[in-house]
Every structure is written in C-alpha cells, then in structure tokens.
Design a protein around this motif. Structure first.
Motif, PDB file in Angstrom:
ATOM      1  N   VAL A  85       0.954  -1.266   0.096  1.00 39.60           N
ATOM      2  CA  VAL A  85       0.006   0.015   0.039  1.00 39.60           C
ATOM      3  C   VAL A  85       0.967   1.235   0.014  1.00 39.60           C
ATOM      4  O   VAL A  85       0.625   2.315  -0.928  1.00 39.60           O
ATOM      5  N   GLU A  87       3.706   1.678  -0.994  1.00 38.06           N
ATOM      6  CA  GLU A  87       4.635   1.922  -2.601  1.00 38.06           C
ATOM      7  C   GLU A  87       3.538   2.458  -3.502  1.00 38.06           C
ATOM      8  O   GLU A  87       4.100   3.716  -4.368  1.00 38.06           O
ATOM      9  N   ARG A  88       2.293   2.252  -3.324  1.00 33.88           N
ATOM     10  CA  ARG A  88       1.434   2.661  -4.312  1.00 33.88           C
ATOM     11  C   ARG A  88       0.616   3.867  -3.897  1.00 33.88           C
ATOM     12  O   ARG A  88       0.198   4.889  -4.765  1.00 33.88           O
ATOM     13  N   ARG A  89       0.550   4.304  -2.686  1.00 36.23           N
ATOM     14  CA  ARG A  89       0.024   5.395  -2.120  1.00 36.23           C
ATOM     15  C   ARG A  89       0.547   6.336  -1.485  1.00 36.23           C
ATOM     16  O   ARG A  89       0.213   7.482  -0.889  1.00 36.23           O
ATOM     17  N   GLY A  90       2.111   6.069  -1.275  1.00 33.68           N
ATOM     18  CA  GLY A  90       2.854   6.678  -0.374  1.00 33.68           C
ATOM     19  C   GLY A  90       3.173   8.254  -0.746  1.00 33.68           C
ATOM     20  O   GLY A  90       3.249   9.106   0.151  1.00 33.68           O
ATOM     21  N   GLU A  91       3.081   8.596  -1.892  1.00 31.88           N
ATOM     22  CA  GLU A  91       3.228   9.704  -2.545  1.00 31.88           C
ATOM     23  C   GLU A  91       2.302  10.966  -1.898  1.00 31.88           C
ATOM     24  O   GLU A  91       2.610  12.025  -1.603  1.00 31.88           O
ATOM     25  N   SER A  92       1.103  10.569  -1.740  1.00 30.85           N
ATOM     26  CA  SER A  92       0.300  11.341  -1.377  1.00 30.85           C
ATOM     27  C   SER A  92      -0.091  11.519   0.114  1.00 30.85           C
ATOM     28  O   SER A  92      -0.926  11.893   0.551  1.00 30.85           O
ATOM     29  N   LEU A  93       0.554  10.665   0.746  1.00 29.47           N
ATOM     30  CA  LEU A  93       0.608  10.557   2.466  1.00 29.47           C
ATOM     31  C   LEU A  93       1.648  11.001   3.036  1.00 29.47           C
ATOM     32  O   LEU A  93       2.578  10.978   2.558  1.00 29.47           O
ATOM     33  N   GLN A  97      -0.205  10.449   8.731  1.00 31.97           N
ATOM     34  CA  GLN A  97      -1.475   9.694   7.572  1.00 31.97           C
ATOM     35  C   GLN A  97      -1.415   8.273   7.484  1.00 31.97           C
ATOM     36  O   GLN A  97      -2.341   7.342   7.752  1.00 31.97           O
ATOM     37  N   PHE A  98      -0.209   7.719   7.114  1.00 37.37           N
ATOM     38  CA  PHE A  98       0.108   6.647   6.847  1.00 37.37           C
ATOM     39  C   PHE A  98       0.052   5.670   7.892  1.00 37.37           C
ATOM     40  O   PHE A  98      -0.439   4.416   7.865  1.00 37.37           O
ATOM     41  N   MET A 101      -3.566   5.195   8.483  1.00 36.66           N
ATOM     42  CA  MET A 101      -3.987   4.330   7.566  1.00 36.66           C
ATOM     43  C   MET A 101      -3.745   2.679   7.985  1.00 36.66           C
ATOM     44  O   MET A 101      -4.461   1.768   7.780  1.00 36.66           O
ATOM     45  N   TYR A 158       7.286   3.878   6.434  1.00 37.74           N
ATOM     46  CA  TYR A 158       7.611   5.139   5.980  1.00 37.74           C
ATOM     47  C   TYR A 158       8.690   5.770   5.999  1.00 37.74           C
ATOM     48  O   TYR A 158       9.376   6.273   4.980  1.00 37.74           O
TER      49      TYR A 158
END
Length: 172
Positions: A85, A87-93, A97-98, A101, A158
């Motif tokens: 997760v 790797e796929r969504r890390g740029e926006s968090l 936040q991560f 999540m 992260y």
C-alpha cells in the motif's frame, strides 16, 4: 516496480519480527501471571520447579501453536500489505497519515479475524461465560495490541521509504 517488491519484502520481514517478538512477550507475561498465582498453592520447591517446568512446556507448546505462529504469520502478511500500500499510495500521504491508515488496515483485518473466530467459538462453546472468559486473554487484548502496533509498523515503513530517497511530504 523493483522498489514495490522491496518495500513489501521489508514490510513482510518487519511484520514477522514484530509479530514474533510481541507474541513471545505476551506469552511470557501470561506464564509469569500463572506462575505467580500458582506458587502459593504448591507445597515446596520441588513442586514449584516441577509445576513450573510442566507449565512452561505446555504453555509454549500450545501457546506456540495457537499464539506465536499465527501472530508471526499475521504480522508478516500485514507488513507485506502495508509495504505494498505504501508503495502505491505513499506519495500522497504523510508519515502520520500512513500510520493512521496502517492502524485502519489492521483494524479491518482484526475485525474480520475476531468475527470469524467468535462465531466459530460461539457455536462450539457450552456457555457464553465460558467462551467470553477466555476471549479477552486469547483474542481481545492481542487484537488491541495488533491494531496499535500497526501504526508503529506503518511509521517504520514510511521512514524506510523516505530513507531510500523518495521525498516524503511535510507533516501536517
């Protein structure tokens, strides 16, 4: 894509280590509590040593099968999912936040596991009080620990991702 499998692998290993470590600590605390409550009932040092050895053998045999192995496996799978997760969504968090999540993902997983095991236990149990007396010890408290530690594992992943040169967002 190489980094994705790499983060998933790092998450898997971190999850395995975390699940193994925490489940062993939890089992040791359980053994200590049982020993402290049992020692006053025994008649001398020989009984204490024999009873303690038998208790440790069975607790680690049974605890390993129903506690340590599943916790280690679940930790590894969860770490892998969190790495994937991230790797796929890390740029926006952000890291915070991560972490939240991660706790949410762990909450969904533990909710599913609890529902399945509670339903299975409820149908097998003679009485509700027998079933729920062991629930907190065997499933309830470890579930809370699992969700809380999910945030810690998420923060660690992260940080690992950021150390690899991927620029994280500023904390909000």
């Amino acid at each position: 894509m190489k980094e994705a499998s790499s983060l998933a692998k790092v998450g898997f290993i971190l999850g395995l280590k975390t699940g193994l470590g925490l489940s062993v600590i939890y089992l040791l605390m359980f053994v200590l509590l049982v020993l402290v409550s049992t020692v006053p009932r025994l008649d001398g040092l020989g009984d204490i040593i024999t009873g303690g050895a038998v208790l440790l053998f069975f607790v680690f045999l049974i605890g390993g099968l129903i506690g340590i192995l599943p916790a280690t496996f679940l930790g590894g799978i969860t770490g892998w999912v969190l790495g994937w997760v991230l790797e796929r969504r890390g740029e926006s968090l952000t890291r915070g936040q991560f972490a939240l999540m991660s706790m949410g993902i762990c909450f969904v997983i533990v909710l599913f596991v609890n529902v399945v095991l509670v339903l299975a236990g409820w149908t097998q149990s003679e009485g509700a009080e027998d079933f729920f007396s062991g629930y907190l010890l065997l499933l309830g408290v470890p579930s809370l620990i699992y969700v809380a530690v999910g945030g810690w594992v998420g923060r660690r992943l992260y940080t690992r991702r950021a150390a690899r040169g991927v620029e994280p967002q500023a904390e909000s």
